[in-house]
Enzyme design. Structure first.
Site, PDB file in Angstrom:
ATOM      1  N   GLY A   1       0.792  -1.232   0.000  1.00 44.78           N
ATOM      2  CA  GLY A   1       0.000   0.000   0.000  1.00 44.78           C
ATOM      3  C   GLY A   1       0.819   1.274   0.000  1.00 44.78           C
TER       4      GLY A   1
ATOM      5  N   CYS B   1      -5.361  -9.129  -4.330  1.00 40.87           N
ATOM      6  CA  CYS B   1      -4.819  -7.921  -3.721  1.00 40.87           C
ATOM      7  C   CYS B   1      -5.241  -6.731  -4.586  1.00 40.87           C
ATOM      8  CB  CYS B   1      -3.292  -8.035  -3.695  1.00 40.87           C
ATOM      9  SG  CYS B   1      -2.466  -6.565  -3.063  1.00 40.87           S
TER      10      CYS B   1
ATOM     11  N   CYS C   1      -9.485  -3.714   0.507  1.00 39.15           N
ATOM     12  CA  CYS C   1      -8.177  -4.351   0.692  1.00 39.15           C
ATOM     13  C   CYS C   1      -8.470  -5.737   1.242  1.00 39.15           C
ATOM     14  CB  CYS C   1      -7.334  -3.548   1.681  1.00 39.15           C
ATOM     15  SG  CYS C   1      -5.865  -4.414   2.293  1.00 39.15           S
ATOM     16  N   THR C   2      -7.798  -6.759   0.687  1.00 39.34           N
ATOM     17  CA  THR C   2      -8.165  -8.142   1.040  1.00 39.34           C
ATOM     18  C   THR C   2      -7.780  -8.523   2.463  1.00 39.34           C
ATOM     19  OG1 THR C   2      -6.114  -8.888  -0.029  1.00 39.34           O
ATOM     20  CG2 THR C   2      -8.133  -8.964  -1.335  1.00 39.34           C
TER      21      THR C   2
HETATM   22  N1  DGL Z   1      -4.076  -6.884   0.617  1.00 39.44           N
HETATM   23  C1  DGL Z   1      -3.713  -5.837  -0.244  1.00 39.44           C
HETATM   24  C2  DGL Z   1      -4.917  -5.197  -0.937  1.00 39.44           C
HETATM   25  O1  DGL Z   1      -5.898  -5.853  -1.185  1.00 39.44           O
HETATM   26  C3  DGL Z   1      -2.727  -4.781   0.166  1.00 39.44           C
HETATM   27  C4  DGL Z   1      -2.122  -4.764   1.498  1.00 39.44           C
HETATM   28  C5  DGL Z   1      -0.778  -4.054   1.520  1.00 39.44           C
HETATM   29  O2  DGL Z   1      -0.716  -2.829   1.700  1.00 39.44           O
HETATM   30  O3  DGL Z   1       0.198  -4.767   1.319  1.00 39.44           O
HETATM   31  O4  DGL Z   1      -4.872  -4.049  -1.287  1.00 39.44           O
END
Ligand code: DGL
Length: 265
Positions: free
Chosen positions: A45, A75, A186-187
């Site tokens: 992010g 993601c 965000c997942t």
């Molecule tokens: N899980 C990720 C998403 O869906 C991002 C998390 C991160 O910042 O690494 O955006």
């Protein structure tokens, strides 16, 4: 190996994609799944799109070496930065990305105010701006970047007071502005549903796109006659940081133990 028995590669910057992996496994139990947590480079992010594109090229190459018949970017941040690049590199390989659920939220809201919780990278992207342009003309969308949440979830913290305060600081202004629909963009954030449910009124809808991604994968594979009729192999996990850290949080976030190998690139 018949191609339809080949595995599907699923990736995230860390453990967030496990929320999507669970939806894929629920919908497609005969599929063999590979999961790469790019934990050595989390959070995405706060990284530049270029950096993320380079990471995604390594991960896609790895999945192809493993014979994966498709890849899922579980993601949002990786999708906005890199899915177009990967589609150009591998035009014939089924690729599924994900984006915040703006369209269903705009259709569902009664107050006309929708809140989006996501990473800074996702909210600043041109792809997200285009999504708003396309689907959110008749509603007010309030975006809220949430630095710090991913790190807590990576550490297996879903319950601490520190996390509660951080999350509440992000959610309260959205509720105060009249949001009746919250998008988890965000997942990692679906793991915070129990804590969120204690924080928001019962008539506020909380939406994520994990199940929609699983259905899109099913459609893509079905159209190419690539759906497996099993049997599925045990899900295989890789991490680009210390495998022991992912092994420790798997029982909590994946509901089952699993062994994790080191992913090096
Ligand atoms: N899980 C990720 C998403 O869906 C991002 C998390 C991160 O910042 O690494 O955006």
């Amino acid at each position: 190996m018949a191609e339809r028995l080949a595995p599907i590669g699923v990736m995230d910057s860390g453990v967030g994609g496990l929320s999507v992996l669970a939806e894929i496994q629920r919908l497609l139990p005969s599929e063999s799944l590979l999961y790469v947590a790019d934990s050595g480079h989390v959070p995405y992010g706060e990284k530049s799109p270029d950096y993320i594109r380079r990471r995604l090229r390594h991960i896609a190459e790895f999945f192809r070496e493993q014979g994966a018949k498709a890849m899922v970017l579980a993601c949002n941040t990786a999708t906005v930065a890199a899915v177009a690049d990967l589609r150009e590199l591998y035009p014939d390989w089924p690729l599924v990305g994900m984006e915040p659920a703006v369209k269903p939220a705009a259709a569902a809201t009664r107050s006309g105010v929708v809140g989006v919780l996501a990473t800074t990278g996702t909210l600043q992207s041109a792809k997200f701006a285009a999504l708003l342009d396309r689907f959110a003309n008749d509603v007010q969308v309030i975006t809220q970047p949430c630095p710090g949440l991913v790190e807590r979830i990576e550490a297996g913290d879903l319950v601490s007071e520190q996390l509660r305060q951080l999350l509440s600081g992000y959610v309260k202004p959205l509720l105060a502005a009249g949001c009746d629909t919250l998008i988890l963009g965000c997942t990692h954030y679906p793991f915070l549903r129990p804590m969120l449910a204690e924080m928001v009124p019962a008539d506020v809808a909380i939406i994520d796109t994990g199940a929609a991604v699983a259905r899109q994968l099913q459609r893509l594979l079905g159209a190419r006659e690539l759906l497996s009729d099993g049997p599925a192999q045990a899900t295989a996990f890789w991490s680009s940081s210390e495998p022991g850290s992912l092994e420790q949080v798997l029982p909590l976030l994946w509901n089952q133990p699993g062994s994790v190998q080191r992913f090096v690139p």
